[in-house]
Design an enzyme around this catalytic site. Structure first.
Site, PDB file in Angstrom:
ATOM      1  N   GLY A  66       0.686  -1.142   0.058  1.00 64.10           N
ATOM      2  CA  GLY A  66      -0.056   0.190   0.095  1.00 64.10           C
ATOM      3  C   GLY A  66       0.811   1.193   0.025  1.00 64.10           C
ATOM      4  O   GLY A  66       0.484   2.339  -0.793  1.00 64.10           O
ATOM      5  N   ASP A  85       0.681   3.393   4.061  1.00 68.53           N
ATOM      6  CA  ASP A  85      -0.231   4.392   3.453  1.00 68.53           C
ATOM      7  C   ASP A  85      -1.424   4.952   4.297  1.00 68.53           C
ATOM      8  O   ASP A  85      -1.791   5.939   4.252  1.00 68.53           O
ATOM      9  CB  ASP A  85      -0.882   3.546   2.264  1.00 68.53           C
ATOM     10  CG  ASP A  85      -1.607   2.145   2.652  1.00 68.53           C
ATOM     11  OD1 ASP A  85      -1.384   1.838   4.057  1.00 68.53           O
ATOM     12  OD2 ASP A  85      -2.157   1.574   1.959  1.00 68.53           O
ATOM     13  N   ASP A 124      -5.701   2.797  10.384  1.00 67.10           N
ATOM     14  CA  ASP A 124      -7.031   2.502  10.502  1.00 67.10           C
ATOM     15  C   ASP A 124      -6.988   2.055  11.968  1.00 67.10           C
ATOM     16  O   ASP A 124      -7.418   3.038  12.928  1.00 67.10           O
ATOM     17  CB  ASP A 124      -7.280   1.322   9.570  1.00 67.10           C
ATOM     18  CG  ASP A 124      -8.977   1.151   9.784  1.00 67.10           C
ATOM     19  OD1 ASP A 124      -9.711   1.631  10.402  1.00 67.10           O
ATOM     20  OD2 ASP A 124      -9.549   0.335   9.028  1.00 67.10           O
ATOM     21  N   LYS A 148      -7.566   7.327   9.505  1.00 69.58           N
ATOM     22  CA  LYS A 148      -9.252   7.471   9.517  1.00 69.58           C
ATOM     23  C   LYS A 148      -9.523   7.918  10.965  1.00 69.58           C
ATOM     24  O   LYS A 148      -9.000   7.217  11.987  1.00 69.58           O
ATOM     25  CB  LYS A 148      -9.675   5.808   9.140  1.00 69.58           C
ATOM     26  CG  LYS A 148      -9.613   5.545   7.867  1.00 69.58           C
ATOM     27  CD  LYS A 148     -10.421   4.243   7.566  1.00 69.58           C
ATOM     28  CE  LYS A 148     -10.113   3.784   6.100  1.00 69.58           C
ATOM     29  NZ  LYS A 148     -10.651   2.463   6.069  1.00 69.58           N
ATOM     30  N   PHE A 196     -13.896   3.273   3.220  1.00 69.87           N
ATOM     31  CA  PHE A 196     -12.931   2.669   2.337  1.00 69.87           C
ATOM     32  C   PHE A 196     -12.538   3.281   1.363  1.00 69.87           C
ATOM     33  O   PHE A 196     -13.257   4.013   0.491  1.00 69.87           O
ATOM     34  CB  PHE A 196     -13.357   1.050   2.147  1.00 69.87           C
ATOM     35  CG  PHE A 196     -12.437   0.177   1.815  1.00 69.87           C
ATOM     36  CD1 PHE A 196     -11.608  -0.512   2.797  1.00 69.87           C
ATOM     37  CD2 PHE A 196     -11.865   0.267   0.381  1.00 69.87           C
ATOM     38  CE1 PHE A 196     -10.401  -1.397   2.495  1.00 69.87           C
ATOM     39  CE2 PHE A 196     -10.865  -0.643   0.161  1.00 69.87           C
ATOM     40  CZ  PHE A 196     -10.239  -1.455   1.089  1.00 69.87           C
ATOM     41  N   VAL A 197     -11.331   3.743   1.156  1.00 65.31           N
ATOM     42  CA  VAL A 197     -10.542   4.449   0.165  1.00 65.31           C
ATOM     43  C   VAL A 197      -9.598   3.792  -0.733  1.00 65.31           C
ATOM     44  O   VAL A 197      -9.196   2.803  -0.348  1.00 65.31           O
ATOM     45  CB  VAL A 197     -10.007   5.732   0.674  1.00 65.31           C
ATOM     46  CG1 VAL A 197     -10.879   6.765   1.361  1.00 65.31           C
ATOM     47  CG2 VAL A 197      -8.852   5.362   1.792  1.00 65.31           C
ATOM     48  N   ASP A 248      -5.439  -0.279  -2.341  1.00 63.29           N
ATOM     49  CA  ASP A 248      -6.222  -0.986  -3.381  1.00 63.29           C
ATOM     50  C   ASP A 248      -7.579  -1.560  -2.758  1.00 63.29           C
ATOM     51  O   ASP A 248      -7.724  -1.614  -1.403  1.00 63.29           O
ATOM     52  CB  ASP A 248      -5.499  -2.318  -3.589  1.00 63.29           C
ATOM     53  CG  ASP A 248      -5.292  -3.279  -2.481  1.00 63.29           C
ATOM     54  OD1 ASP A 248      -5.095  -2.715  -1.506  1.00 63.29           O
ATOM     55  OD2 ASP A 248      -5.552  -4.476  -2.632  1.00 63.29           O
ATOM     56  N   ARG A 289      -4.984   0.830  -7.431  1.00 63.24           N
ATOM     57  CA  ARG A 289      -3.655   1.283  -6.725  1.00 63.24           C
ATOM     58  C   ARG A 289      -3.216   2.649  -7.572  1.00 63.24           C
ATOM     59  O   ARG A 289      -2.428   3.618  -7.175  1.00 63.24           O
ATOM     60  CB  ARG A 289      -2.458   0.213  -6.427  1.00 63.24           C
ATOM     61  CG  ARG A 289      -2.866  -0.806  -5.729  1.00 63.24           C
ATOM     62  CD  ARG A 289      -1.552  -1.378  -5.223  1.00 63.24           C
ATOM     63  NE  ARG A 289      -1.695  -2.715  -4.721  1.00 63.24           N
ATOM     64  CZ  ARG A 289      -1.743  -2.997  -3.387  1.00 63.24           C
ATOM     65  NH1 ARG A 289      -2.166  -1.792  -2.551  1.00 63.24           N
ATOM     66  NH2 ARG A 289      -2.242  -4.149  -2.832  1.00 63.24           N
TER      67      ARG A 289
HETATM   68  P1  IMP Z   1      -4.956  -1.043  10.297  1.00 67.57           P
HETATM   69  O1  IMP Z   1      -4.044  -2.204  10.504  1.00 67.57           O
HETATM   70  O2  IMP Z   1      -6.224  -1.405  10.830  1.00 67.57           O
HETATM   71  O3  IMP Z   1      -4.392   0.196  10.725  1.00 67.57           O
HETATM   72  O4  IMP Z   1      -5.038  -1.053   8.772  1.00 67.57           O
HETATM   73  C1  IMP Z   1      -3.985  -0.408   8.146  1.00 67.57           C
HETATM   74  C2  IMP Z   1      -3.619  -1.231   6.805  1.00 67.57           C
HETATM   75  O5  IMP Z   1      -4.931  -1.740   6.121  1.00 67.57           O
HETATM   76  C3  IMP Z   1      -3.043  -0.494   5.849  1.00 67.57           C
HETATM   77  O6  IMP Z   1      -1.660  -0.614   5.604  1.00 67.57           O
HETATM   78  C4  IMP Z   1      -3.756  -0.664   4.353  1.00 67.57           C
HETATM   79  O7  IMP Z   1      -3.160  -1.721   3.738  1.00 67.57           O
HETATM   80  C5  IMP Z   1      -4.878  -1.386   4.814  1.00 67.57           C
HETATM   81  N1  IMP Z   1      -6.400  -0.460   4.707  1.00 67.57           N
HETATM   82  C6  IMP Z   1      -6.943   0.213   5.846  1.00 67.57           C
HETATM   83  N2  IMP Z   1      -7.803   0.801   5.367  1.00 67.57           N
HETATM   84  C7  IMP Z   1      -7.951   0.918   3.926  1.00 67.57           C
HETATM   85  C8  IMP Z   1      -8.735   1.624   3.180  1.00 67.57           C
HETATM   86  O8  IMP Z   1      -9.553   2.366   3.457  1.00 67.57           O
HETATM   87  N3  IMP Z   1      -8.426   0.945   1.631  1.00 67.57           N
HETATM   88  C9  IMP Z   1      -7.374   0.169   1.498  1.00 67.57           C
HETATM   89  N4  IMP Z   1      -6.452  -0.300   2.445  1.00 67.57           N
HETATM   90  C10 IMP Z   1      -6.791   0.056   3.630  1.00 67.57           C
HETATM   91 MG    MG Z   2      -1.076  -1.899   4.193  1.00 66.27          MG
END
Ligand code: IMP
Ligand code: MG
Length: 209
Positions: free
Chosen positions: A71, A127, A130, A158, A180-181, A187, A193
């Site tokens: 990402g 990237d 979340d 987010k 979701f972006v 992606d 991407r």
């Molecule tokens: P986290 O572990 O929940 O913080 O999520 C982070 C990872 O999830 C990032 O490295 C992204 O690859 C993926 N991700 C989280 N939200 C999105 C989204 O809205 N679109 C695409 N990938 C996301």
């Molecule tokens: Mg990622």
């Protein structure tokens, strides 16, 4: 930000100065401009600012950038070319979203860190932040090496109501709504991407896995 405030831009007293408000119009096609959450112009200006913030915080010594792929790929390419200090690039492969799901699955580190980070000044780049689980997992792996320091940088964060799973990132490009972006490296099921803007995924594209 130069050139005035783009539509939908609301400045708030939150830790990240760049706070993107949800648009009133619902998302349609992924490439439709009405779905744009962060435009290519906003990204380009902010990446230049982020590089300056990182440079003044990290100093002129050599930096080891640990990029979370896939990402972070596009953000990484733009960011590192704006960083002025000598730099070593290391990549780590992490997956948390599987196939056509838009919620996080179990985290899989499919390519670990094969460079010794002992005594290094490290900057982890991803990237999007979340739940914070991905960044926390990579920070934990970096910490095992005994680096001199470890900072973290994400393009997007987010806004969620629940507490993050790990430490908050040190450098944040934009706070965005909890949608979701895709685009600019992000992606959905391996697609989008290459879109130059960060856009909201239209609901009909979403599936489950
Ligand atoms: P986290 O572990 O929940 O913080 O999520 C982070 C990872 O999830 C990032 O490295 C992204 O690859 C993926 N991700 C989280 N939200 C999105 C989204 O809205 N679109 C695409 N990938 C996301
Ligand atoms: Mg990622």
């Amino acid at each position: 930000m130069a050139g005035g405030r783009p539509p939908g831009f609301v400045e708030t007293p939150q830790p990240c100065r760049y706070h993107i408000a949800m648009r009133s119009t619902p998302p349609r096609e992924p490439a439709d401009p009405s779905t744009v959450i962060v435009s290519r112009g906003q990204i380009s200006r902010r990446v230049a600012e982020l590089a300056q913030e990182i440079a003044s915080d990290c100093g002129p010594q050599e930096l080891t950038v640990v990029a979370i792929l896939d990402g972070a790929l596009i953000f990484l390419a733009d960011l590192v070319r704006r960083l002025p200090m000598p730099l070593v690039l290391v990549t780590v492969g992490v997956r948390s979203y599987r196939g056509r799901a838009v919620t996080a699955g179990p985290l899989e580190v499919h390519r670990g860190i094969h460079t010794d980070l002992a005594g290094r000044r490290v900057l982890i780049v991803d990237d999007i932040y979340d739940t914070g689980a991905t960044l926390a997992a990579v920070m934990e792996r970096v910490a095992r090496h005994g680096p001199n320091s470890c900072r973290t940088c994400v393009l997007l964060r987010k806004r969620r109501d629940d507490e993050p799973a790990g430490p908050r990132p040190d450098f944040v490009g934009f706070d965005i709504p909890d949608v979701f972006v895709v685009g600019y490296g992000l992606d959905y099921d391996g697609r989008y991407r290459n879109l130059p803007d960060v856009v909201a995924l239209k609901r009909s594209e979403e599936g489950t896995s």
